[in-house]
Design an enzyme around this catalytic site. Structure first.
Site, PDB file in Angstrom:
ATOM      1  N   ALA A 161       0.837  -1.200   0.000  1.00 34.79           N
ATOM      2  CA  ALA A 161       0.000   0.000   0.000  1.00 34.79           C
ATOM      3  C   ALA A 161       0.876   1.256   0.000  1.00 34.79           C
ATOM      4  CB  ALA A 161      -0.929   0.006   1.210  1.00 34.79           C
ATOM      5  N   TRP A 163       1.643   5.637   0.557  1.00 37.29           N
ATOM      6  CA  TRP A 163       1.632   6.535   1.712  1.00 37.29           C
ATOM      7  C   TRP A 163       0.565   7.625   1.627  1.00 37.29           C
ATOM      8  CZ3 TRP A 163       2.313  11.097  -0.661  1.00 37.29           C
ATOM      9  CH2 TRP A 163       3.186  11.187  -1.733  1.00 37.29           C
ATOM     10  N   LYS A 187       2.143  -4.870   3.360  1.00 36.82           N
ATOM     11  CA  LYS A 187       3.266  -3.983   3.654  1.00 36.82           C
ATOM     12  C   LYS A 187       2.849  -2.548   3.365  1.00 36.82           C
ATOM     13  CE  LYS A 187       6.719  -2.308   1.418  1.00 36.82           C
ATOM     14  NZ  LYS A 187       6.887  -1.003   2.134  1.00 36.82           N
ATOM     15  N   SER A 241       3.240   3.883  -7.904  1.00 32.63           N
ATOM     16  CA  SER A 241       3.609   4.465  -9.183  1.00 32.63           C
ATOM     17  C   SER A 241       3.665   3.407 -10.275  1.00 32.63           C
ATOM     18  CB  SER A 241       4.967   5.160  -9.074  1.00 32.63           C
ATOM     19  OG  SER A 241       5.997   4.202  -8.964  1.00 32.63           O
ATOM     20  N   GLU A 262      -2.937  -1.032  -9.137  1.00 26.61           N
ATOM     21  CA  GLU A 262      -3.565   0.295  -9.237  1.00 26.61           C
ATOM     22  C   GLU A 262      -2.428   1.296  -9.232  1.00 26.61           C
ATOM     23  OE1 GLU A 262      -4.364   3.720  -8.477  1.00 26.61           O
ATOM     24  OE2 GLU A 262      -5.421   3.271  -6.611  1.00 26.61           O
ATOM     25  N   CYS A 296      -4.008   9.896  -6.895  1.00 29.34           N
ATOM     26  CA  CYS A 296      -3.839   9.490  -8.293  1.00 29.34           C
ATOM     27  C   CYS A 296      -5.062   9.800  -9.136  1.00 29.34           C
ATOM     28  CB  CYS A 296      -3.498   8.007  -8.380  1.00 29.34           C
ATOM     29  SG  CYS A 296      -4.550   6.949  -7.381  1.00 29.34           S
ATOM     30  N   GLU A 395       3.310  12.595 -13.917  1.00 32.02           N
ATOM     31  CA  GLU A 395       2.549  12.645 -12.671  1.00 32.02           C
ATOM     32  C   GLU A 395       3.345  13.441 -11.635  1.00 32.02           C
ATOM     33  OE1 GLU A 395      -0.166   9.637 -10.005  1.00 32.02           O
ATOM     34  OE2 GLU A 395       1.762   8.887 -10.726  1.00 32.02           O
TER      35      GLU A 395
END
Length: 508
Positions: A161, A163, A187, A241, A262, A296, A395
């Site tokens: 996952a 931050w 994690k 990312s 994702e 995102c 991004e």
């Protein structure tokens, strides 16, 4: 005034531990420590020992040991456990809200009104969904044979996952997996482990068996890659990312794992010339600055049809300039800091480089004074950049909105699709046919109309193109954490005999 005195109120629950394995908190075995830093002040709020590969092995072993028992529970039993879990989260909502604000720099009003309620709602949704997982209907599709489909849990899921939404991302990965009967090792990002650990501890308090939910807090290159490549992990789910997602895919495919990604986004915000201008301006500011732009799905590229372009730029800049940047725990704060000084410097670099080819209309600097020690960056509007420029294509993950004009509807939709990403988008128009065309032709996993950013537990979240594949939330997510088995019964001995004759011919 900025208050540097906020502290981690739930520290006694974690007692210095940062690995949650088999229902117990332990210290990491790597021998290296890591600090959770409040990005609003730069102060350390929690120090823990990082996970080693041995900790990952222990967590996977705990999940593997718990899997047969958890997979054997009935959907009703799993549903009851998740309903209890939702109740525990609701009782501790303020604790979670404060911990999330402290480690991420989110305004407390955002974690109270969005992150924590959304997590509780998602838990309640999957509590209900646990009782509604279905295969296809049974039927006779081949002579006297009856076929049906079973959906079964996959096994141990290894998830990573990010931050930016630590609590919600933990929930999005853990809940559908365990509702379907899997066990999991998660994690979280090493910058923001606190609410993931509290989430697992609350699950145990709610009666979810030891080993069903495990947390390892380590570095991506060590703990993360070891988890993805672990031979006893049957599925990998990653949010982060696109660049790191490619690396995760390389490792996962070496052991032929189920994979859910994702990844990044660069959401277009498409404003047609018949749109409600004031609504679009407000939507652009809210949609681009949510979570300080570290989202995102945040609006990052506003394409505005030429008749509205200058007015949109002027009014958006004015509204951005009124946004209150400050202490996340202050009631009037709209925008908190970025996650770290390194991330702030990265965002500033994009804007500074753009000054050579675009117009920085407002923002473009780090606030001084009381906010100087934090990782703050002012809400920033950039206009007149080229479509192929870095600030339009890459991004940024910060409070930066780029605005470009377009002339025809065809051009606007083509520009909206002109990046590698396809996670989210929005279209703004009073014309239902125009809006419907945009929703059909924009290549993104979610397209809002006359809004940008809301999500709901019942609907899927996931991307097209370089934004990955697979869905979070909704029944679609639930099904991703299952595997499909075809079961076929031969109803007559004659049918069985005829089948053998067809295959092998007549035998004496």
């Amino acid at each position: 005034m900025h208050n540097p005195g906020h502290r981690f109120q739930a520290q006694d629950r974690l007692a210095g531990g940062a690995q949650y394995i088999g229902g117990r908190l332990t210290k990491g075995a790597s021998g290296r420590t890591h600090a959770v830093v409040n990005p609003a002040t730069g102060e350390e709020v929690y120090t823990y020992e990082l996970a080693s590969t041995a900790d990952v092995d222990a967590a996977v072993a705990a999940a593997r040991a718990a899997f047969p028992g958890w997979a054997a529970t009935t959907p009703g039993e799993r549903s009851d456990a998740l309903h209890r879990f939702a109740a525990v989260l609701a009782e501790r909502a303020e604790e979670f809200a404060q911990a999330e604000s402290l480690q991420c720099g989110k305004p407390l009003k955002l974690t109270r009104e969005f992150d924590v309620p959304g997590t509780i709602d998602n838990t309640a949704f999957f509590a209900g969904a646990a009782r509604h997982l279905q295969g296809q209907s049974a039927g006779e599709y081949s002579g006297d044979h009856t076929s049906y489909v079973r959906r079964e849990p996959i096994g141990v899921v290894g998830s990573i996952a990010p931050w930016n939404y630590p609590l919600q991302m933990a929930a999005w990965k853990i809940l559908p997996a365990v509702a379907a009967g899997n066990t999991i090792v998660l994690k979280p990002a090493e910058l923001t482990p606190l609410t993931s650990l509290l989430f697992a501890e609350a699950a145990t308090h709610a009666g979810i068996p030891d080993g069903v939910i495990n947390i390892v807090t380590g570095l991506g290159k060590e703990a993360g890659e070891h988890l993805v490549g672990h031979p006893d992990v049957a599925m990998t789910s990653f949010t982060g990312s696109t660049a790191v997602g490619r690396r995760v895919a390389e490792i996962a495919t070496s052991t032929v794992k189920r994979l859910h990604l994702e990844l990044g986004g660069k959401a277009p915000f498409l404003v047609f010339d018949d749109a409600d201008l004031e609504a679009a301006v407000q939507g652009a500011v809210a949609g681009s600055l949510i979570n300080t732009g570290q989202d995102c799905t945040a609006a990052t590229r506003a394409y505005v049809q030429r008749p509205l372009y200058e007015a949109f730029v002027e009014r958006t800049a004015a509204l951005m300039a009124s946004v209150r940047v400050g202490d996340p725990f202050a009631p009037g704060t709209d925008l908190g800091p970025l996650i770290s000084h390194a991330q702030r410097d990265r965002v500033a670099g994009f804007v500074d480089r753009a000054r050579g080819y675009a117009r920085v209309v407002t923002g473009g600097e780090a606030p001084q004074g009381d906010l100087k020690s934090g990782a703050y960056y002012a809400p920033t509007l950039v206009a007149d950049a080229g479509q192929d420029s870095e600030i339009v294509q890459a991004e940024i993950f910060g409070p930066v909105l780029v605005v470009l004009p377009f002339d025809t509807d065809d051009e606007g939709i083509a520009l909206a699709n002109d990046t590698p990403y396809g996670l989210a988008a929005s279209a703004w128009s009073r014309d239902v046919y125009r809006a419907n065309r945009a929703t059909r032709e924009i290549k993104a996993g979610c397209v809002w109309v006359n809004d940008h950013i809301p999500i709901i537990s019942e609907m899927p979240h996931g991307g097209y193109k370089a934004s990955g594949f697979g869905k979070d939330m909704s029944a679609y997510s639930f099904e991703e954490y299952t595997q499909v088995k075809h079961v076929m019964f031969d109803n007559t001995a004659v049918a069985r005999k005829d089948w053998h004759r067809t295959v092998f011919g007549d035998r004496p």
